[in-house]
Structure formats: C-alpha cells, structure tokens
Design an enzyme around this catalytic site. Structure first.
Site, PDB file in Angstrom:
ATOM      1  CG  ASP A  82       2.472 -15.766   7.458  1.00 18.96           C
ATOM      2  OD1 ASP A  82       3.375 -14.938   7.694  1.00 18.96           O
ATOM      3  OD2 ASP A  82       1.840 -16.357   8.355  1.00 18.96           O
ATOM      4  CE  LYS A 110       3.574 -13.147  10.012  1.00 23.73           C
ATOM      5  NZ  LYS A 110       4.150 -14.490  10.172  1.00 23.73           N
ATOM      6  CD  GLU A 112       7.484 -18.327  10.124  1.00 21.20           C
ATOM      7  OE1 GLU A 112       8.254 -19.292  10.363  1.00 21.20           O
ATOM      8  OE2 GLU A 112       6.251 -18.384  10.301  1.00 21.20           O
ATOM      9  CD  GLU A 179       4.771 -17.052  17.211  1.00 19.97           C
ATOM     10  OE1 GLU A 179       4.801 -16.753  15.997  1.00 19.97           O
ATOM     11  OE2 GLU A 179       4.127 -18.024  17.666  1.00 19.97           O
TER      12      GLU A 179
HETATM   13  O1  KIV Z   1       0.673 -17.517  10.971  1.00 15.35           O
HETATM   14  C1  KIV Z   1       0.362 -16.789  11.915  1.00 15.35           C
HETATM   15  O2  KIV Z   1      -0.792 -16.694  12.347  1.00 15.35           O
HETATM   16  C2  KIV Z   1       1.424 -15.996  12.544  1.00 15.35           C
HETATM   17  C3  KIV Z   1       1.099 -15.346  13.849  1.00 15.35           C
HETATM   18  C4  KIV Z   1       1.177 -16.347  14.938  1.00 15.35           C
HETATM   19  C5  KIV Z   1       1.975 -14.185  14.107  1.00 15.35           C
HETATM   20  O3  KIV Z   1       2.486 -15.918  12.025  1.00 15.35           O
END
Ligand code: KIV
Length: 269
Positions: A82, A110, A112, A179
């Site tokens: 992330d 990743k 958002e 999600e």
């Molecule tokens: O940060 C995380 O663990 C996530 C998952 C909930 C998909 O983004």
C-alpha cells in the site's frame, strides 16, 4: 515467484488466487510454505501492528520496513504494498514513494480511489510500477465515507463505481481490489475486465482473488469483526488456539512445568 503475468493467466484459466496481508518475515515464511499466491503489505498494519484507530498515521517508511521484512521471508508470493494516506497526493510524491516501497521489495503498489487517480496510475505505470487500485470501502477516506460500511448499495452508486473501474483500467491499472461492496457488483466488475485480475474482500465469491487481513482470519482481531471475515483458525485448531497457547505458557511458567528437562542444559559445573 508469482508475477503479474501469472495472475492474468490464473484469470484466463479460471483459477482463483489467494491473498493475505502480512507484515513480518516469519509469517511470510509460513505463507510461502502454505503457497499463498499473493501478499499485501497493507496499511492495515496501522491497526493490526501499531494498535492505531485507523490507517491514517501510517508512513511510507513503515510500509518500506515491513515490505523488506516480508520479502526476506517469502520468495514465492507476488508482493503488493500500500501507498499510505497522502503519500500519492501529488504525482511527484507518488513517484518518490512508490520508488521507496518498490526498492524495499514490492512488485506492485496499491492506491485507494477512482477516476481521479488516472494520471497517477498512468505515470506510475509508465515508470515501470504496476498499480492495483482499491475501490469501494477505501479506509484512507474513512472520514469522508462516514465509517466502515457497505459501499455502492444502489444501482446508481454501483454504476458510478463501474465507471471508476473503467477509468483506472483505461489509465493502466494492472489489478483492481474491491472492498465491502455487494456480491453482484463484485461479479460485474470481474466479468467486465477479462484481462484485469480483480481481488475482493467482502465483494462476493466471483472475484478472481480473495484477500483477508491475517489477524482477522487467525481470530486475533479483538472487538468488532467485519461480516466478510472468516476465522480459519477456529475451524482448524479451535477458536482461541493462539490465546490458549499464551495462557498455557503463562500457567506453565507459574507452576514450573516449563522449562522441563528437555528444554534445559544439564551440565555439571
Ligand atoms: O490495508 C489493507 O490490509 C487492505 C486490505 C483490507 C485490502 O487494504
């Protein structure tokens, strides 16, 4: 090591793939032995590891530290990391921070959001960084969303989310993650993009992959647990297996049944 091409091939073959969050090397090794396909170093580590109320305080340095630890422990899974809150608010920040986590061992980042991320997705992809876009319940926007709750509940909202998916796919997104959306929408997004692997968490059984936070599926989340969580530890070893091990250790120390002879160096001095 599993690659993005493998995820695409899994989709072509109709072979589902697994993903778990992970933050440290020993858990990463266990996931390698279990042949988990994909690992997400999620900013959920803010809650799961750091004990915070949300993902907002997590930093790029935290993400890089945990990514490096996981990579050292696992040579099998595709690793996705992330980009945390506000670390991709400008194109330059996105590039600099994605570089940091990729150099720590990630194979994909990743982010958002939705259509407003098009330029970010394009620039990262052009620079050799595959991007997964996380849509639906996006925890970094919890204060805008007004809590952790089901998203896209109406046809209109679902169509808006589909349009966002189309926009980021057109911009180059390699993977989508949905999600907490209705299962029908999970199925629609998965069918609409035949070449884009779609990962779900609370998005029904039709998505190409599934992800869970590892503490949730081991029964180590205390307090409210989301509807989409399944406690796999409960089914394998009893609801409180890890807790029971801690209790047994505590009791054994107190009653001196641990350490026993076999755990003790018996040398006459
Ligand atoms: O940060 C995380 O663990 C996530 C998952 C909930 C998909 O983004």
């Amino acid at each position: 090591m599993i690659s993005l091409s493998d995820l695409r091939q899994f989709k072509q073959d109709g072979r589902k793939f697994s993903c778990l969050t992970c933050y440290d090397a020993s858990m990463a090794k266990a996931m390698e032995l279990a042949e988990v396909d994909t690992i997400l170093i999620g900013d959920s580590l803010g809650m799961a590891i750091q004990g915070r109320d949300s993902t907002l305080p997590v930093t790029v340095e935290d993400m890089a530290y945990h990514t490096a630890a996981v990579r050292r422990g696992n040579q099998h899974a595709l690793i996705m990391t992330d980009l945390p809150f506000m670390s991709y608010a400008t194109l330059n920040d996105a590039l600099v921070n994605a570089k940091t986590v990729m150099q720590a061992g990630a194979q994909m980042v990743k982010v958002e959001g939705g259509a407003w991320l098009n330029e970010t997705v394009e620039v990262l992809t052009r620079n050799g960084i595959p991007v997964c876009v996380h849509l639906g319940l996006t925890p970094q926007s919890v204060h805008v969303l007004g809590g952790y709750k089901l998203q896209a509940r109406s046809r209109e909202a679902a169509d808006k989310l589909l349009a966002d998916c189309q926009a980021v796919v057109d911009a180059g997104a390699a993977v989508l993650l949905l999600e907490c959306v209705p299962a029908q929408l999970g199925q629609e997004v998965t069918a609409r993009f035949p070449h884009i692997p779609v990962i779900g968490i609370g998005a029904g059984v039709e998505t190409d992959g599934q992800v869970l936070v590892v503490q949730d599926m081991l029964g180590l989340t205390f307090g409210r647990v989301a509807k989409f969580v399944r406690n796999f530890m409960k089914e394998q070893a009893g609801e409180t297996a890890i807790l029971d091990a801690f209790k047994a250790y505590h009791a054994a120390v107190l009653d001196q049944s641990f350490p026993a002879k076999e755990h003790t160096f018996q040398v006459e001095l």
